[in-house]
Write an enzyme that holds these catalytic residues in place. Sequence first.
Site, mmCIF file in Angstrom:
data_model
loop_
_atom_site.group_PDB
_atom_site.id
_atom_site.type_symbol
_atom_site.label_atom_id
_atom_site.label_comp_id
_atom_site.label_asym_id
_atom_site.label_seq_id
_atom_site.Cartn_x
_atom_site.Cartn_y
_atom_site.Cartn_z
ATOM 1 C CE LYS A 1 47.138 23.279 38.521
ATOM 2 N NZ LYS A 1 48.332 22.997 37.647
ATOM 3 N N GLY A 2 45.763 27.885 43.103
ATOM 4 C CA GLY A 2 46.260 28.737 44.171
ATOM 5 C C GLY A 2 45.806 28.629 45.571
ATOM 6 C CD GLU B 1 41.352 33.185 43.522
ATOM 7 O OE1 GLU B 1 42.181 32.506 44.184
ATOM 8 O OE2 GLU B 1 41.395 33.562 42.364
ATOM 9 C CG ASP B 2 45.417 32.465 44.955
ATOM 10 O OD1 ASP B 2 44.680 33.132 44.568
ATOM 11 O OD2 ASP B 2 46.378 31.937 44.491
ATOM 12 C CG ASP C 1 46.967 41.201 40.686
ATOM 13 O OD1 ASP C 1 47.791 41.728 41.357
ATOM 14 O OD2 ASP C 1 47.424 40.821 39.488
ATOM 15 C CE LYS D 1 50.394 40.883 44.422
ATOM 16 N NZ LYS D 1 50.831 40.447 42.890
ATOM 17 C CG PHE E 1 54.629 37.427 41.089
ATOM 18 C CD1 PHE E 1 53.545 37.847 40.267
ATOM 19 C CD2 PHE E 1 55.046 36.338 40.932
ATOM 20 C CE1 PHE E 1 52.541 36.862 39.841
ATOM 21 C CE2 PHE E 1 54.338 35.305 40.633
ATOM 22 C CZ PHE E 1 53.048 35.537 39.953
ATOM 23 C CB VAL E 2 53.906 37.101 46.926
ATOM 24 C CG1 VAL E 2 54.278 38.480 47.550
ATOM 25 C CG2 VAL E 2 52.220 36.862 46.610
ATOM 26 C CG ASP F 1 51.225 29.369 39.909
ATOM 27 O OD1 ASP F 1 50.262 30.082 40.172
ATOM 28 O OD2 ASP F 1 51.551 28.980 38.944
ATOM 29 N NE ARG G 1 50.298 25.861 41.565
ATOM 30 C CZ ARG G 1 49.569 26.639 41.284
ATOM 31 N NH1 ARG G 1 49.228 27.648 42.155
ATOM 32 N NH2 ARG G 1 49.435 26.866 40.084
HETATM 33 P P1 IMP Z 1 43.265 38.733 38.894
HETATM 34 O O1 IMP Z 1 42.381 38.202 37.722
HETATM 35 O O2 IMP Z 1 44.334 39.793 38.090
HETATM 36 O O3 IMP Z 1 42.710 39.429 40.077
HETATM 37 O O4 IMP Z 1 44.548 37.647 39.210
HETATM 38 C C1 IMP Z 1 44.044 36.610 40.043
HETATM 39 C C2 IMP Z 1 45.087 35.555 40.111
HETATM 40 O O5 IMP Z 1 46.325 35.859 39.803
HETATM 41 C C3 IMP Z 1 45.229 34.766 41.357
HETATM 42 O O6 IMP Z 1 44.036 33.899 41.445
HETATM 43 C C4 IMP Z 1 46.546 34.307 41.066
HETATM 44 O O7 IMP Z 1 46.523 33.212 40.453
HETATM 45 C C5 IMP Z 1 47.276 35.088 40.401
HETATM 46 N N1 IMP Z 1 48.259 36.235 40.872
HETATM 47 C C6 IMP Z 1 48.107 37.400 41.026
HETATM 48 N N2 IMP Z 1 49.007 37.956 41.574
HETATM 49 C C7 IMP Z 1 49.750 37.162 42.023
HETATM 50 C C8 IMP Z 1 51.168 37.012 42.773
HETATM 51 O O8 IMP Z 1 51.730 37.862 43.183
HETATM 52 N N3 IMP Z 1 51.593 35.643 42.839
HETATM 53 C C9 IMP Z 1 50.963 34.640 42.246
HETATM 54 N N4 IMP Z 1 49.905 34.599 41.545
HETATM 55 C C10 IMP Z 1 49.372 35.922 41.507
HETATM 56 MG MG MG Z 2 45.157 31.565 41.271
#
Ligand code: IMP
Ligand code: MG
Length: 186
Positions: A48-49, A105-106, A109, A137, A158-159, A165, A171
């Site tokens: 949803k991000g 993508e939002d 990470d 990040k 964490f943002v 969210d 959100r």
């Molecule tokens: P990854 O699989 O670890 O790269 O995570 C990606 C997903 O984690 C993103 O699409 C977000 O939904 C969530 N996410 C990662 N960091 C943050 C943050 O700082 N705030 C909110 N959601 C995050």
């Molecule tokens: Mg997400």
Amino acid sequence: MAETNNNAIKSVLLTEKQLDEIVTRLAGEIEAHYSAPGKNLLMICVLKGSLIFTADLMRKINLPMKVDFMQASSYGSGTVSCGNVKIRLDLKEKDLSQYDILVVEDILDSGNTLSFLLNYLKERAVRSVKLCVLLNKPERRKIPIEVDFEGAKIADEFVVGYGLDYNEQYRNLPYVGILKPEVYGG
Ligand code: IMP
Ligand code: MG
């Protein structure tokens, strides 16, 4: 009694104005790339991000395009990705062979979610797959991912807001803010 959203925010990282400038720049880069002859853009909003980011971005891209939605999950209710990614919602469009796909993508990470999604899309017959992320990040990366269109690099905090969210909350904040660590027990 519900507290206001703003009480949970330590500081504002990106204001509405800064977000608008970033989205405008990204839309220009995307438009320049996909206006090449023969390109057929399908934007994939990763729910949803990236709902707010996608909605703002697509309105600034002056090209014929379609939009579709996917949802993956690697997070539980906390702030750390678990690496076990599942597709919760797949594309409505089944034949992808005619499309140049742009995944929106939002935040990038660890890279778990996006590496899974990008591989999943590349396995299906597509013309091209590119990636647009609002926030990156880099310090947190576990799996290398090539970003084609990047909004901003941010530090390991964490943002929330502008679609992002914590436990499905925040959100609707119009800016991106750093969550107070006490909110998630950090
Ligand atoms: P990854 O699989 O670890 O790269 O995570 C990606 C997903 O984690 C993103 O699409 C977000 O939904 C969530 N996410 C990662 N960091 C943050 C943050 O700082 N705030 C909110 N959601 C995050
Ligand atoms: Mg997400």
